[in-house]
Design a protein around this motif. Structure first.
Motif, PDB file in Angstrom:
ATOM      1  N   ARG A 111       0.690  -1.223   0.400  1.00 13.35           N
ATOM      2  CA  ARG A 111      -0.097  -0.239   0.095  1.00 13.35           C
ATOM      3  C   ARG A 111       0.717   1.245   0.104  1.00 13.35           C
ATOM      4  O   ARG A 111       0.370   2.087  -1.171  1.00 13.35           O
ATOM      5  CB  ARG A 111      -0.567  -0.275   1.310  1.00 13.35           C
ATOM      6  N   ASP A 112       1.870   1.210   1.118  1.00 15.09           N
ATOM      7  CA  ASP A 112       3.020   2.716   1.290  1.00 15.09           C
ATOM      8  C   ASP A 112       3.668   2.947   0.430  1.00 15.09           C
ATOM      9  O   ASP A 112       3.985   3.933  -0.326  1.00 15.09           O
ATOM     10  CB  ASP A 112       3.001   2.498   2.622  1.00 15.09           C
ATOM     11  N   ILE A 113       4.326   1.489  -0.649  1.00 15.42           N
ATOM     12  CA  ILE A 113       5.003   1.715  -1.858  1.00 15.42           C
ATOM     13  C   ILE A 113       5.268   2.295  -3.086  1.00 15.42           C
ATOM     14  O   ILE A 113       5.123   2.755  -4.019  1.00 15.42           O
ATOM     15  CB  ILE A 113       6.885   0.824  -1.843  1.00 15.42           C
ATOM     16  N   ARG A 129      13.031   2.234  -2.492  1.00 15.26           N
ATOM     17  CA  ARG A 129      11.520   1.850  -1.313  1.00 15.26           C
ATOM     18  C   ARG A 129      11.590   0.190  -1.189  1.00 15.26           C
ATOM     19  O   ARG A 129      11.006  -0.126  -0.292  1.00 15.26           O
ATOM     20  CB  ARG A 129      10.325   2.278  -2.590  1.00 15.26           C
ATOM     21  N   ALA A 130      10.961  -0.591  -1.855  1.00 20.55           N
ATOM     22  CA  ALA A 130      11.369  -1.737  -2.278  1.00 20.55           C
ATOM     23  C   ALA A 130      12.144  -2.734  -0.946  1.00 20.55           C
ATOM     24  O   ALA A 130      12.101  -3.327  -0.351  1.00 20.55           O
ATOM     25  CB  ALA A 130      11.176  -2.663  -3.019  1.00 20.55           C
ATOM     26  N   TYR A 161       8.319  -0.852  11.084  1.00 22.69           N
ATOM     27  CA  TYR A 161       8.052  -1.959  11.103  1.00 22.69           C
ATOM     28  C   TYR A 161       7.160  -2.152  12.475  1.00 22.69           C
ATOM     29  O   TYR A 161       6.113  -2.527  12.576  1.00 22.69           O
ATOM     30  CB  TYR A 161       8.522  -3.066  10.599  1.00 22.69           C
ATOM     31  N   PHE A 162       7.620  -1.627  13.467  1.00 24.86           N
ATOM     32  CA  PHE A 162       7.091  -1.320  15.386  1.00 24.86           C
ATOM     33  C   PHE A 162       6.516  -0.822  15.385  1.00 24.86           C
ATOM     34  O   PHE A 162       4.887  -0.968  15.161  1.00 24.86           O
ATOM     35  CB  PHE A 162       8.564  -1.114  16.015  1.00 24.86           C
ATOM     36  N   ILE A 163       6.019   0.542  14.548  1.00 21.50           N
ATOM     37  CA  ILE A 163       4.985   1.182  15.104  1.00 21.50           C
ATOM     38  C   ILE A 163       3.814   1.706  13.601  1.00 21.50           C
ATOM     39  O   ILE A 163       2.846   1.729  13.518  1.00 21.50           O
ATOM     40  CB  ILE A 163       5.164   3.038  14.727  1.00 21.50           C
ATOM     41  N   SER A 214       4.811  -1.205   8.670  1.00 22.11           N
ATOM     42  CA  SER A 214       4.524  -0.686   7.513  1.00 22.11           C
ATOM     43  C   SER A 214       6.106  -0.408   6.508  1.00 22.11           C
ATOM     44  O   SER A 214       6.999  -0.490   7.601  1.00 22.11           O
ATOM     45  CB  SER A 214       3.869   0.219   6.338  1.00 22.11           C
ATOM     46  N   THR A 215       6.338   0.042   5.878  1.00 18.38           N
ATOM     47  CA  THR A 215       8.055   0.435   5.364  1.00 18.38           C
ATOM     48  C   THR A 215       8.140   1.568   5.557  1.00 18.38           C
ATOM     49  O   THR A 215       7.509   2.513   5.848  1.00 18.38           O
ATOM     50  CB  THR A 215       8.048  -0.110   3.900  1.00 18.38           C
TER      51      THR A 215
END
Lengths: 447, 348, 798
Positions: C161-163, C384-385, C459-461, C464-465
């Motif tokens: 979703r984010d990238i 990004r990936a 990835y903690f908060i 996601s990336t």
């Protein structure tokens, strides 16, 4: 504009459910070609695992030898008496506490096909390679899929699974290596897509190009992975090795698909969603499993009906209480009654599947004759978590080798792994020993 | 956070014998039950090296008797593993077996009922031993063997068994032969290959209770009339009475006693050496520094003490086993557990 | 004859009984010989040396513990005899921790056995606590290490979703991730099976194609959802729902069929169309009779909406339709009285007019202008990936794929698509791999680099990336600087993506996720349904986010005087004055509710399908609030006769009976009592005053003597243990943040975090900051290139 009536699970199932008999399966001619041309029919093997033990009072007949009157739980198999053996006194010592204390549910499930006592941990899981995977590795190259792992209940989402055992031990039956369980498919759509391709629509050329692309992508990434592994410590490396060996499997699959790119017509629409009703879900799964065996897409399947320690309720048969709580009935009749009803309900579903397998002719025998379908549990008495006399039933003649229709009682403590050794022979993947085996299981054969 | 490993209970003993062929084999079981009742050891498994269903039935009757004191939830938990029974062949029924299994009350009802109906109610000897050893802590098990070594030899042939024994079994005590030379011996002749394999391949120390020791420390026949009066019918007494009025030579008792209280000083230990068996079952003990075998030696000064211990333990009443003792019952601090590894064990 | 089956407990050295706790007791380390001497000394000499241990601890142990826990009795297979030397405090610390816990909580000595005078007990507790604090200060700090972690399903979906701005639902296609330590992001447990790999390959293909927008749409297809096909759920007279899978991104025509008509002067209503709970379209619908003459009145309305691929819950609802209120239930479906929605049909796909967000993200320049731009595009995507800058080599090998597509006569966009496909299968994308700073000295403890830190943070908060800002800061090497870090964490928490902490951390910590699988008996709980379930989830989720974003003191987890409700849930709670389906913060007047323990979500996941279980609720509190999990029950645990509960005997009575059994008592005395305090809430958390025909009695006395009458007073007791609660939450969030189980060497970190939290009244957001600043979060120890993990018993099994 084409109009597709939005899918209605019941009608859809009525469609295939009944249709699973000969008509639609005969429509799969191309796919069967390879199976059909063989003079020697392949032997298939499947395990159906039921959790939380079984009410043994209503499972074990009070006699040995030829199956005549069947106990209550086995009643649904009345018409198949001739087609299975009931095997008594098989034991999984590795499922017992030994020195690891509580957690029989976690342990018995992980030990069931691996024959190994799993490491008691929530994190760095460790059991052993399961014997079905040893078979798959040996003969898998002859089919599109080495093996299929299936289930009916989604993995547990949160919380501890059993007394300090990671959920990985109860979510999975098959283990690819001692640290890598194989997650089962429980969504019929995903099984459909895996078996019959996500793109039945694709033209042969398009599929060829796609496979070419996939292979070159896989080349690229395995290069990435190999580059990485050089620079990593053992535990990181282990993860990358899992990655690489999975890649290799897929490359093989693609190459196989290239050789025989006959599209299999599954004879049923792609299912969407997961049926709420247990029987519907089971029928949908076994419909496709039947096709997979029939079309020789794989010869090894393991099917985790529901999870050890599951609290699934069976409203389908008017039981609102959770299965696992019920099995700790401490000999209260009303609770034991409900357990027996659940056990019987499961066997009913199983019988429906056997009927399909039996209805499929392969030359002068049937698909069932050419299979070994084991129905069993990792506990006998779920109330006391016993690991001896595990309820075990082998349907099918393993390629007309087994003399069926009998209850065979072995000496107590006979390792379950002895049966695995015998099955490995039938599957053409013989081994000297497995788990805590002490030999083969004598007395199954015709002569 | 997860951490592992739990408290170590008393030594776990596996008893392997030609049960019921001789009175001593029965007496030894009684003695082991006596010690177990006092929590000095645990009898974790029984296997029978004489392939005879009646032997298993007699053994089951005795076990059933000792279990009878345990009731309720505990009874369900504390029923033993299946009896191990050697696989092939068949030995003749012994007078002891008949004496007990055929014993009837005035109305012709059997006094003792075995729960064993056929061979499938028993397990393969070596499998029981293997499985029970797997459930013991490292170095917390011992094996008492009073009979042909058939089951032990088969055990050694199971995959991983050697490592398992090495890991779990402190020592093996077996009966037979004489120190330093013995003539033909049925425990050996019954399965020469087996005893040779065991003597050669057993990975941990072997302690031998010879025939001469058994003769020197016989079990007094009077005991059966005096010590068992607490029970109207006692299978051990009923079985052993058929042995007649003379005292019973019992190397098996010496072996079992040693297994329980190796360091109590009841016996002296010979130097290490190697026992070898000739074709006719005669035995020779060859002392050597690196030998893994030692004999138990008779110590006249201890005779009285030993015989009394025999009687106390063999005739001890069955003790109810409890899931968990209610605290108040154990207000007094525990007796020290005298179990110490035998000097021989240090070397392994 | 039916053979009786036997259990072997004594032969297997009595396992199950209370083993779990006692597996902590590390005794086998001591030789059999040691036992003898120790027990002698324990019994004989009282305390010769003058150390606090010998004078304070040993006498009490000898008198009150050893009688049951010794070599020959070993209750619960615990032998405390060897624990008679000061040195054992260090040698068997874990065991001692449990011992302290048992004594402090008053669980031991158990009811029925002589109790030592309280001052003696306090002295022991004080002494041990002090000793352990000393000891912990001396533990050598070690950040430990996390195994290379593959993304789990949530992380994968969010990352895509984010990238790329593509809505891809991994949990619909990928096998379920296994979990350990109660979380599904534990590195060691997340493995890759061939099945998953297959899914990765297929997903990469699909996602790349969707992102570039190169998928040729098939002929439009029509799907109909109607009552008599029973593929449609009617929520109420004004609301219907259907589950529909969309196979292609695109526009779809939605047709809603509405039978019936209302009065001549009936007002029009607003028809709302929701996708997965989001209102995406609204249209006015005429309800008064049309001039056309129908035998049975019917009208429909059609509109076109864009739908992303995936399984969707479609919902049609007459928004605040007052007319319904005026109707009588039996008039709802009278076609001459009322008009209501009854069928939905979806036709599509049709090509979308608006350009896809994903294309904007990918084509940062016009690839038509030549290779320079194409390389730029590929390098940017790879960065990004892979969450880091890419090397020229990496770009080069990806460009090979572009070339391959070209050589197949495809255009450059498809080439880029193929390269993207490659990235999405690369281990650099699928795994988060942290490198050894110093290859020559891999075991060296070192700070992770800023890119690795960025990923740990995101990835903690966010599950996601890292976003552009994090990556930029990493590139400038500033991210780890304290002010920068603090500012970023603040920003990330404020960002909507931080809701992942509620979904994935709290969802698993508080077991809220189980709401989806749990199936309360509809015959027993009439109000249960998807509506209510979702409302329950939302309440807890919003509560967590409030605690987090407003940095509320953790005590409010237990006693907040507010919660988050909509009309449905407020009605269920019996709270007036909340109208409308949207949730809002509501201050609580009565003390019936307050804190998560009275959230219906928590009360439901801690019940059986048919009834409440004080035991499970008590265990829930011990596990998730106090962090003192009870040992598992022995087999053959006396289960309750559910059918009798509430009718013949009260549940309380039954449980009390089973607590008379000493085997059960020592744990249930604590668990059940806590659980009973919540008996005023039924199996789905509805307030009640009777159970069957028995009045609710929620009073109780805890081991150690603490009393309470009501749920509220019980919560007060828990509040006294706020430090334990704080430690429990800290440990759980630590596990979640690190993706590994905690070890002894993490204790100092946990302890110092407790000290800091205490200073500031245990505020929840502070916890996130403290974890982010902690050693194990920002540093790691590498691993030698040789493995050593032995399973001693293994030989016996394989």
């Amino acid at each position: 504009m084409i109009t597709r009536k939005a899918l209605n699970r019941r009608t859809f199932l009525r469609g295939t459910g009944a249709a699973v008999a000969l008509p639609f399966l005969d429509s799969m001619v191309p796919a069967m070609a390879n199976a059909a041309t063989k003079t020697e029919r392949p032997v298939r093997m499947a395990f159906l695992y039921v959790p939380n033990g079984i009410d043994m009072r209503n499972w074990n007949p009070d006699y040995e030898g030829k199956l005549t009157h069947l106990p209550r739980i086995l009643k649904p198999l009345e018409n198949f008496k001739e087609h299975f053996n009931l095997v008594s006194n098989l034991t999984h010592n590795a499922g017992r506490a030994l020195l690891d204390g509580a957690g029989d549910h976690g342990r018995c499930c992980a030990a069931y096909l691996t024959g190994v006592q799993p490491k008691k941990t929530m994190v760095d899981i460790k059991a052993g390679i399961s014997f079905d995977q040893i078979v798959a590795n040996k003969i898998g190259s002859q089919t599109r899929f080495k093996s299929l792992e299936l289930a009916m209940e989604d993995a547990r989402q949160a919380g501890d699974c059993d007394s300090g055992y990671s959920c990985a031990y109860t979510n999975n039956l098959a283990w690819r290596s001692e640290t890598q369980p194989l997650p089962p498919i429980m969504n019929p759509r995903i099984l459909f897509e895996r078996l019959f391709g996500e793109d039945a629509t694709l033209s042969p050329e398009a599929r060829k190009r796609r496979n070419q692309y996939r292979l070159s992508v896989l080349d690229l990434v395995s290069a990435d992975a190999k580059k990485l592994t050089g620079e990593l410590g053992p535990s990181d490396k282990r993860k990358l090795d899992e990655y690489l060996s999975s890649i290799r499997d897929i490359e093989l699959q693609i190459e196989k698909a290239e050789k025989d790119n006959s599209q299999i017509d599954p004879g049923l629409d792609k299912p969407y969603g997961i049926p709420a009703d247990f029987a519907d879900h089971f029928r949908l799964m076994t419909d496709m499993m039947t096709v997979a065996f029939r079309a020789d897409l794989t010869r090894v399947m393991t099917f985790l009906m529901t999870r050890e320690g599951t609290s699934r309720a069976y409203r389908e048969i008017g039981i609102p209480d959770g299965h696992h709580p019920l099995t700790h009935h401490r000999n209260q009749e009303d609770l034991m009654e409900k357990v027996a009803q659940i056990n019987t309900y499961h066997v009913q579903q199983f019988a429906a599947w056997l009927e399909k397998l039996q209805s499929i002719q392969e030359g002068d025998s049937t698909l069932l004759d050419n299979s070994m379908i084991v129905y069993g549990a990792g506990l006998s008495d779920g109330n006391r978590h016993l690991h001896e006399d595990l309820p075990t039933l082998i349907a099918g003649k393993g390629g007309n080798r087994f003399k069926t229709g009998r209850r065979i009682v072995y000496r107590r403590e006979t390792p379950m792994c002895n049966m695995f050794l015998t099955m490995m022979d039938r599957m053409g993947a013989p081994a000297d020993d497995f788990g805590d085996s002490t030999g083969r299981l004598e007395g199954l054969d015709l002569t | 956070m997860q951490f592992s490993s739990a408290g170590k209970p008393p030594l776990g003993i596996v008893y392997d014998s030609d049960f019921g062929m001789s009175a001593e084999s029965v007496l030894a079981l009684a003695l082991l039950r006596g010690f177990a009742g006092k929590n000095i050891s645990r009898l974790v498994g029984i296997s029978i090296s004489s392939p005879n269903l009646k032997a298993a039935q007699l053994c089951d009757v005795v076990e059933k008797y000792y279990a009878s004191a345990t009731t309720g939830m505990a009874a369900m938990f504390f029923q033993g593993p299946p009896l191990g029974l050697a696989e092939k062949g068949k030995t003749a029924d012994s007078p002891l077996m008949k004496a007990v299994l055929d014993l009837k009350d005035p109305d012709g009802k059997h006094i003792y009922e075995s729960r064993i109906a056929d061979i499938n109610d028993t397990a393969v000897g070596q499998v029981v031993i293997r499985n029970m050893l797997m459930a013991q802590h490292a170095g917390n098990a011992a094996i008492v063997s009073a009979g042909p070594a058939t089951n032990l030899a088969k055990l050694l042939m199971l995959r991983g068994a050697a490592d398992l024994i090495q890991d779990k079994v402190k020592f093996l005590v077996l009966t037979g032969g004489d120190y330093p030379k013995g003539k033909s011996e049925t425990n050996f002749t019954a399965d020469i290959d087996a005893i040779r394999k065991v003597l050669a391949d057993w990975p941990t120390p072997i302690i031998i209770a010879g025939r001469e020791l058994g003769k020197a420390l016989p079990y007094p026949a009077e005991s059966f009339e005096k010590d068992f009066s607490y029970a109207p019918h006692h299978p051990v007494a009923d079985a052993c009475r058929v042995a007649g009025s003379s005292d019973i030579p019992a190397a098996a008792l010496a072996a079992a006693l040693y297994a329980n209280q190796a360091d109590a000083g009841y016996f002296k230990l010979s130097d290490t050496g190697t026992l070898s068996i000739s074709e006719d079952g005669a035995s020779t003990f060859q002392p050597s520094g690196d030998g893994k075998h030692r004999f138990l030696l008779f110590d006249p000064e201890k005779k009285q003490q030993i015989i009394e211990k025999y009687r106390e333990m063999v005739s001890a009443k069955p003790v109810p086993r409890m899931l968990r003792r209610p605290p108040q019952q154990n207000a007094d601090p525990p007796k020290p557990d005298p179990a110490k590894p035998p000097t021989a064990e240090k070397k392994s | 004859m039916q053979r009786k089956r036997k259990d072997w407990l004594d032969h297997v050295e009595r396992p199950s009984l209370h083993q779990k706790i006692w597996t902590f007791i590390v005794v086998s380390a001591l030789s059999g010989a040691a036992f003898a001497n120790d027990s002698k000394s324990a019994a004989v000499k009282g305390g010769s040396s003058s150390s606090g241990f010998d004078s304070v601890v040993k006498p009490l142990m000898t008198r009150s513990c050893v009688p049951c826990h010794n070599a020959s009795v070993a209750s619960g297979s615990v032998n405390l005899v060897p624990f008679n030397k000061e040195t054992t405090l260090a040698e068997h610390r874990e065991a001692w921790d449990r011992i302290l816990l048992k004594i402090r909580s008053g669980e031991m000595p158990p009811p029925g056995s002589p109790r030592p005078p309280q001052d003696k007990v306090d002295a022991v507790v004080e002494y041990l606590t002090g000793e352990f604090e000393k000891a912990d200060r001396n533990i050598k700090p070690d950040p430990g290490r996390v195994t290379a972690r593959r993304m789990n399903r949530n992380e994968y979906s969010n990352t895509i979703r984010d990238i790329l701005g593509i809505d891809f639902r991994a949990n619909e296609d990928f096998p379920t991730d296994d979990s350990g330590e109660g979380f599904d992001n534990i590195a060691d447990v997340l493995s890759i099976s061939p099945l998953l790999m297959e899914k990765y390959v297929a997903a990469a293909e699909k996602i790349a194609a969707r992102a570039v927008g190169s998928i040729a749409l098939p002929k439009p297809v029509k799907a109909v959802y109607e009552p008599n096909a029973n593929n449609l759920q009617r929520i109420n007279v004004g609301t219907i729902e259907a589950d529909h899978r969309v196979d292609f991104d695109g526009d779809y025509d939605i047709l809603v069929g509405m039978p019936g008509e209302r009065g001549k002067d009936a007002k029009p209503v607003q028809l709302g169309f929701f996708v997965d709970g989001k209102l995406v379209h609204q249209v006015q619908v005429e309800t008064k009779p049309s001039d056309l003459v129908y035998f049975s009145p019917f009208s429909d309305v059609t509109f076109r909406v864009p739908l992303p691929e995936g399984e969707h819950k479609l919902r049609v609802e007459f928004l605040n339709d007052d007319f319904i209120q005026t109707l009588d239930e039996n008039e709802y479906y009278k076609s001459k009285v009322n008009k209501y929605p009854s069928t939905i049909s979806i036709t599509g796909p049709f090509p979308s007019k608006l350009e896809k967000a994903s294309r904007k993200k990918i084509f940062i320049c016009d690839p038509g202008t030549g290779n320079a731009c194409v390389e730029k595009i590929v390098a940017n995507l790879a960065r990004r990936a892979y969450r880091r800058p890419v090397t020229p080599d990496e770009t080069a090998s990806l460009m090979k794929l572009v070339a391959l597509a070209k050589s197949n006569g495809e255009d450059v966009e498809q080439g880029i698509q193929l390269a993207l496909q490659g990235m999405l299968v690369s281990p650099n994308f699928l795994f988060r791999i942290e490198r050894n700073a110093d290859p020559k000295n891999p075991e060296k403890i070192h700070r992770i680099n800023d890119f690795e830190l960025a990923s740990r943070l995101s990835y903690f908060i966010w599950s996601s990336t890292p976003d552009e800002e994090l990556l930029k800061l990493a590139e400038t090497g500033k991210l780890h600087e304290d002010q920068v870090l603090t500012a970023q964490v603040k920003r990330m928490l404020a960002d909507s993506r931080s809701v992942a902490l509620a979904d994935n951390f709290a969802g698993q910590w508080l077991e809220i996720r189980n709401l989806d699988s749990i199936k309360p008996d509809p015959d027993k709980f009439l109000s249960w349904g998807p509506e209510l379930r979702n409302a329950m989830k939302t309440e807890t989720k919003m509560f967590i986010m409030h605690m987090l974003r407003e940095n509320r003191p953790m005590s409010e987890f237990l006693n907040a005087r507010y919660t988050f409700l909509n009309d449905r849930l407020a009605g269920f709670y019996g709270i007036d004055g909340v109208t409308g389906s949207e949730f809002r913060k509501v201050d609580l007047a009565s003390d019936q509710r307050g804190g998560i323990l009275t959230h219906a979500s928590v009360l439901t996941v801690s019940s059986y399908p048919t009834r409440t279980s004080p035991t499970i609720r008590g265990q829930y509190i011990l596990n998730n609030i106090l962090g003192t999990p009870p040992p598992p029950p022995p087999p053959d645990v006396p289960a309750l006769d559910a059918s009798k509960v509430g009718s013949e005997v009260s549940l309380r009575k039954q449980l009390e009976e089973h607590r008379n059994n000493p085997v059960c008592a020592s744990c249930h005395a604590r668990m059940d009592v806590l659980g009973f305090a919540l008996e005023s809430y039924n199996g789905i958390g509805k307030w009640r005053t009777v159970d069957g025909k028995f009045p609710i009695d929620s009073s109780g006395v805890l081991p150690g003597g603490k009393k309470f009458e009501t749920a509220n007073e019980m919560k007060a007791v828990l509040l006294d243990q706020l430090p334990d609660f704080s430690r429990c939450v800290t440990e759980k969030m630590m596990v979640y943040a690190l993706g590994r189980g905690l070890q002894l060497y993490d204790r100092p970190t946990i302890n110092s975090i407790q000290v800091k939290l205490k200073e500031n009244n245990y505020q929840f957001q502070d916890l996130v900051f403290e974890i982010v600043r902690s050693l194990p979060f920002h540093s790691r120890r590498g691993e030698l290139l040789s493995s050593t993990n032995g399973n001693s018993k293994e030989i016996a099994h394989r």
